[in-house]
Design an enzyme around this catalytic site. Structure first.
Site, PDB file in Angstrom:
ATOM      1  N   ASP A  54      45.634  11.994 -24.098  1.00 44.45           N
ATOM      2  CA  ASP A  54      46.114  12.456 -22.800  1.00 44.45           C
ATOM      3  C   ASP A  54      46.378  11.240 -21.916  1.00 44.45           C
ATOM      4  O   ASP A  54      45.437  10.518 -21.545  1.00 44.45           O
ATOM      5  CB  ASP A  54      45.061  13.375 -22.171  1.00 44.45           C
ATOM      6  CG  ASP A  54      45.510  14.003 -20.867  1.00 44.45           C
ATOM      7  OD1 ASP A  54      46.507  13.529 -20.277  1.00 44.45           O
ATOM      8  OD2 ASP A  54      44.850  14.966 -20.423  1.00 44.45           O
ATOM      9  N   ASN A  80      58.290   6.854 -23.592  1.00 47.74           N
ATOM     10  CA  ASN A  80      59.066   8.030 -23.192  1.00 47.74           C
ATOM     11  C   ASN A  80      58.265   9.012 -22.349  1.00 47.74           C
ATOM     12  O   ASN A  80      58.841   9.734 -21.524  1.00 47.74           O
ATOM     13  CB  ASN A  80      59.574   8.733 -24.456  1.00 47.74           C
ATOM     14  CG  ASN A  80      60.129  10.111 -24.173  1.00 47.74           C
ATOM     15  OD1 ASN A  80      61.281  10.276 -23.814  1.00 47.74           O
ATOM     16  ND2 ASN A  80      59.298  11.139 -24.344  1.00 47.74           N
ATOM     17  N   TYR A 135      57.277  10.967  -8.073  1.00 48.23           N
ATOM     18  CA  TYR A 135      57.984  10.667  -9.325  1.00 48.23           C
ATOM     19  C   TYR A 135      58.913   9.478  -9.129  1.00 48.23           C
ATOM     20  O   TYR A 135      58.945   8.558  -9.960  1.00 48.23           O
ATOM     21  CB  TYR A 135      58.766  11.905  -9.756  1.00 48.23           C
ATOM     22  CG  TYR A 135      59.614  11.722 -10.992  1.00 48.23           C
ATOM     23  CD1 TYR A 135      59.032  11.756 -12.257  1.00 48.23           C
ATOM     24  CD2 TYR A 135      60.991  11.552 -10.905  1.00 48.23           C
ATOM     25  CE1 TYR A 135      59.808  11.605 -13.398  1.00 48.23           C
ATOM     26  CE2 TYR A 135      61.770  11.405 -12.036  1.00 48.23           C
ATOM     27  CZ  TYR A 135      61.176  11.434 -13.283  1.00 48.23           C
ATOM     28  OH  TYR A 135      61.953  11.282 -14.415  1.00 48.23           O
ATOM     29  N   LYS A 139      58.812   5.790 -11.114  1.00 50.22           N
ATOM     30  CA  LYS A 139      59.934   5.318 -11.927  1.00 50.22           C
ATOM     31  C   LYS A 139      60.487   3.983 -11.422  1.00 50.22           C
ATOM     32  O   LYS A 139      60.964   3.165 -12.224  1.00 50.22           O
ATOM     33  CB  LYS A 139      61.027   6.381 -11.985  1.00 50.22           C
ATOM     34  CG  LYS A 139      60.647   7.600 -12.827  1.00 50.22           C
ATOM     35  CD  LYS A 139      60.345   7.201 -14.264  1.00 50.22           C
ATOM     36  CE  LYS A 139      60.066   8.403 -15.160  1.00 50.22           C
ATOM     37  NZ  LYS A 139      59.787   8.008 -16.561  1.00 50.22           N
ATOM     38  N   VAL A 166      68.983  15.672 -17.875  1.00 47.63           N
ATOM     39  CA  VAL A 166      69.308  16.443 -19.071  1.00 47.63           C
ATOM     40  C   VAL A 166      68.518  17.749 -19.117  1.00 47.63           C
ATOM     41  O   VAL A 166      67.443  17.862 -18.523  1.00 47.63           O
ATOM     42  CB  VAL A 166      69.031  15.613 -20.343  1.00 47.63           C
ATOM     43  CG1 VAL A 166      69.998  14.435 -20.426  1.00 47.63           C
ATOM     44  CG2 VAL A 166      67.598  15.112 -20.383  1.00 47.63           C
TER      45      VAL A 166
END
Length: 237
Positions: A54, A80, A135, A139, A166
């Site tokens: 995790d 990823n 977020y 990033k 996507v």
């Protein structure tokens, strides 16, 4: 053929990435959060191995590094795994890639998943430790980490990738970008013999793009690494 680790590979872009790599004959080690994330349809027989952990928990991130290291030095590691949820975003999207990178043998190639949303991220690093990072913040930080490593480690190429918006579980069914194109750049960067620039690229669909200015700012990169070292207790060589 290359030995490649892909994190967060049970679904979405990660799963597409490992399938594409396996189709090309590469030895793929797949990270998933737990065994329950795998099903009989996942094609595990084609993979070199599976590591579990995790990535919201520092001890489990260390465990993933230990498990992965048993396979030897990787040709490429594709970071990823990601989440949009606060407060987990900073840990999964930034701290985990840092800690895995710091603990494992240096691979030939490092690929970190970024997002176009990194351009809205903050350079205020207090949210990294406080668990308040968005977020976009996380990033921006992982993009800066990727580009910092490009000039820090001789012999290791490091890149950041915007896979596009996507239609995955994270992106939503209405996302406008092509799902296949979302993983092709990662596969290409991990395996192609001739990538230009050879390191330090920020990529979208195999095209080099210009990231947020802070991602290339050496002072910000140094501050970020200092905070990550303090947060994890693990220095970056």
């Amino acid at each position: 053929m290359a030995l490649i680790l892909v994190t967060g590979a049970s679904t979405g872009l990660g799963h597409s990435t490992v399938n594409a790599l396996a189709d090309e004959g590469h030895d793929v080690v797949v990270h998933v959060r737990n065994q329950a994330r795998l099903t009989e349809e996942d094609g595990t027989a084609r993979w070199k191995g599976v590591v579990l952990g995790d990535l919201t928990e520092l001890d489990e991130i260390r465990g993933v590094a230990r498990q992965a290291s048993r396979f030897g030095r990787f040709d490429a590691v594709i970071h990823n795994a990601g989440t949009m949820r606060t407060p987990e975003a900073a840990t999964v999207n930034t701290v985990a890639p840092y800690l895995l990178t710091a603990l494992m043998d240096k691979p030939a190639r490092l690929i970190y998943l970024s997002s176009s949303m990194h351009r809205g991220g903050s350079t205020d690093l207090r949210g990294l430790s406080a668990g308040t990072a968005s977020y976009s913040d996380s990033k921006l930080w992982v993009t800066a980490l990727a580009l910092a490593l490009a000039s820090r480690w001789e012999g290791t190429a490091s890149h950041a990738v915007d896979p596009g918006w996507v239609p995955t579980r994270m992106g939503g069914a209405g996302a406008p970008d092509d799902l296949t194109a979302g993983h092709e750049t990662q596969v290409w960067l991990a395996t192609h013999p001739d990538v230009t620039p050879g390191t330090g690229g920020y990529w979208y669909h195999r095209q080099a793009q210009t990231p947020h200015p802070a991602a290339r700012d050496e002072e910000f990169q140094a501050r970020l690494i200092e905070v990550l070292e303090s947060r994890t207790g693990v220095p970056l060589d």
